[in-house]
Design a protein around this motif. Structure first.
Motif, PDB file in Angstrom:
ATOM      1  N   LYS A   1     -11.416  81.985  44.864  1.00 49.33           N
ATOM      2  CA  LYS A   1     -10.850  83.282  44.670  1.00 49.33           C
ATOM      3  C   LYS A   1      -9.285  83.483  45.300  1.00 49.33           C
ATOM      4  O   LYS A   1      -8.819  84.435  44.809  1.00 49.33           O
TER       5      LYS A   1
ATOM      6  N   GLU B   1      -5.035 100.629  35.755  1.00 52.48           N
ATOM      7  CA  GLU B   1      -6.380 100.115  35.915  1.00 52.48           C
ATOM      8  C   GLU B   1      -6.288  98.662  35.588  1.00 52.48           C
ATOM      9  O   GLU B   1      -7.331  98.085  36.110  1.00 52.48           O
TER      10      GLU B   1
ATOM     11  N   LEU C   1      -7.747  95.666  38.523  1.00 52.84           N
ATOM     12  CA  LEU C   1      -9.032  95.036  38.168  1.00 52.84           C
ATOM     13  C   LEU C   1      -9.471  93.961  39.139  1.00 52.84           C
ATOM     14  O   LEU C   1     -10.612  94.077  39.575  1.00 52.84           O
TER      15      LEU C   1
ATOM     16  N   LEU D   1      -8.992  93.651  42.443  1.00 47.47           N
ATOM     17  CA  LEU D   1      -9.469  94.182  43.463  1.00 47.47           C
ATOM     18  C   LEU D   1     -10.599  94.510  43.252  1.00 47.47           C
ATOM     19  O   LEU D   1     -11.581  94.418  44.358  1.00 47.47           O
ATOM     20  N   GLU D   2     -11.033  95.244  41.914  1.00 46.03           N
ATOM     21  CA  GLU D   2     -12.637  95.623  41.951  1.00 46.03           C
ATOM     22  C   GLU D   2     -13.671  94.390  42.173  1.00 46.03           C
ATOM     23  O   GLU D   2     -14.746  94.589  42.532  1.00 46.03           O
ATOM     24  N   ILE D   3     -12.973  93.261  41.844  1.00 42.71           N
ATOM     25  CA  ILE D   3     -14.081  91.922  41.940  1.00 42.71           C
ATOM     26  C   ILE D   3     -13.745  91.382  43.224  1.00 42.71           C
ATOM     27  O   ILE D   3     -14.998  91.026  43.797  1.00 42.71           O
TER      28      ILE D   3
ATOM     29  N   ALA E   1     -12.273  92.708  46.178  1.00 43.25           N
ATOM     30  CA  ALA E   1     -12.353  93.343  47.294  1.00 43.25           C
ATOM     31  C   ALA E   1     -13.191  94.765  46.769  1.00 43.25           C
ATOM     32  O   ALA E   1     -12.408  95.970  47.002  1.00 43.25           O
ATOM     33  N   PRO E   2     -14.458  94.832  46.766  1.00 42.22           N
ATOM     34  CA  PRO E   2     -14.975  95.936  46.076  1.00 42.22           C
ATOM     35  C   PRO E   2     -15.108  96.996  47.040  1.00 42.22           C
ATOM     36  O   PRO E   2     -15.227  98.022  46.733  1.00 42.22           O
ATOM     37  N   SER E   3     -15.099  96.645  48.296  1.00 36.91           N
ATOM     38  CA  SER E   3     -15.270  97.779  49.392  1.00 36.91           C
ATOM     39  C   SER E   3     -13.751  98.486  49.504  1.00 36.91           C
ATOM     40  O   SER E   3     -13.786  99.324  50.549  1.00 36.91           O
TER      41      SER E   3
ATOM     42  N   ARG F   1     -10.410 103.351  47.009  1.00 34.10           N
ATOM     43  CA  ARG F   1      -9.654 103.269  45.457  1.00 34.10           C
ATOM     44  C   ARG F   1      -8.199 103.487  45.941  1.00 34.10           C
ATOM     45  O   ARG F   1      -7.265 103.108  45.405  1.00 34.10           O
TER      46      ARG F   1
ATOM     47  N   ARG G   1      -6.415 100.785  46.760  1.00 34.55           N
ATOM     48  CA  ARG G   1      -6.186  99.884  45.583  1.00 34.55           C
ATOM     49  C   ARG G   1      -4.927 100.394  44.711  1.00 34.55           C
ATOM     50  O   ARG G   1      -4.095  99.730  44.269  1.00 34.55           O
TER      51      ARG G   1
ATOM     52  N   HIS H   1      -4.353  90.844  44.602  1.00 31.27           N
ATOM     53  CA  HIS H   1      -5.456  90.720  45.363  1.00 31.27           C
ATOM     54  C   HIS H   1      -4.751  89.644  46.607  1.00 31.27           C
ATOM     55  O   HIS H   1      -5.470  88.989  47.277  1.00 31.27           O
TER      56      HIS H   1
END
Ligand SMILES: Nc1ncnc2c1ncn2[C@@H]1O[C@H](COP(=O)(O)OP(=O)(O)OP(=O)(O)O)[C@@H](O)[C@H]1O
Length: 260
Positions: free
Chosen positions: A76, A95, A99, A101-103, A105-107, A110, A113, A153
């Motif tokens: 990662k 967006e 992307l 960060l969504e994978i 660092a999902p927590s 927003r 991010r 990330h």
């Protein structure tokens, strides 16, 4: 400390005609926060080397070390950028950059991010374009957005496989300066695969020349230039000497040395 090390790496692809040895006895040391440019004859195994560092391939023999750990699976902490920025057309630029960060660092909230993505977009001169679709941007702008996405990330390592290869000469030089500024602001260690010797010297702290296939490290050029390099530095006698040196090494690698 070396962030990346390869020791005695041997790798062969299985083909219908038998094994194709691509890398053999390859040793490489890349210090933390430095930038290593890798050049070599076409098809010698440069992209294979990047896959090994990213953990997408495991060598048949030898070892790949990243941040003190032996690489045995995808990491990662590695970001990747390629010649063709594969941006998703159904997402706008903001967006697309968000992307990873969504994978990874999902927590992450927003708001955070968006702030991180906007910080990078501003750095590469894309402020005001965040709501555009990828197809509304030029090739150079898409590559800028792609670079933001690959470091959003905060990876420890950024691997770039000919990221500027498809751009015209002027846009490419603009991107070199963008990359120089990103490097000053972000802490990643860079591995850049390129066919452009000027690019390798402008961006690299070291330039590694690989031999022909099966590749090993044939030559390492220590680029002793200031970190904040103006583009004009490429026209100085010092850089000209380095480029000659590299050109000679590539000729040796290609087995095309002219006898005087
Ligand atoms: N999955 C694979 N299976 C079989 N052979 C492969 C595979 N991937 C690459 N090769 C072969 O391995 C050799 C090295 O490929 P690689 O893409 O690493 O070289 P490269 O130095 O990056 O090439 P280029 O300079 O053309 O971008 C090439 O001969 C290629 O055809």
């Amino acid at each position: 400390m070396n962030l990346i090390e390869t020791r005695g790496v041997y790798h062969a692809y299985k083909t219908p005609l038998g094994p194709l040895p691509v890398l053999s006895g390859l040793d490489l040391s890349i210090p933390e926060s430095s930038f290593c440019a890798v050049v070599g004859p076409s098809g010698c195994g440069k992209s294979t080397l990047t896959r090994l560092i990213a953990g997408l391939l495991i060598p048949d023999q030898g070892e790949v070390w990243l941040d003190g750990e032996r690489v045995k699976s995808p990491r990662k902490t590695v970001g990747m950028a390629f010649q063709n920025p594969v941006l998703l057309e159904w997402r706008n630029i903001l967006e697309n950059v968000i992307l990873p960060l969504e994978i990874v660092a999902p927590s992450m909230p927003r708001k955070q991010r968006v702030a991180r993505a906007m910080e990078l977009l501003e750095m590469v001169g894309l402020l005001g374009f965040e709501h555009k679709r990828p197809s509304e941007l030029s090739g150079g702008m898409r590559q800028r957005a792609s670079l933001c996405r690959s470091i959003v990330h905060k990876p420890r390592v950024l691997i770039m496989d000919e990221p500027f290869g498809a751009l015209d000469a002027f846009t490419r030089e603009d991107l070199w300066q963008t990359m120089r500024d990103l490097r000053a602001a972000e802490p990643f260690t860079g591995v850049l695969i390129t066919h452009d010797l000027r690019e390798s010297v402008y961006l690299g702290d070291q330039v590694v020349v690989l031999s022909d296939r099966p590749a090993r490290t044939q030559y390492v050029l220590d680029v002793k230039l200031p970190d904040k390099r103006p583009l004009d530095i490429l026209y100085t006698p010092k850089v000209s000497d380095m480029l000659h040196d590299l050109r000679d090494q590539i000729s040796i690698a290609q087995n095309r040395v002219e006898v005087a």
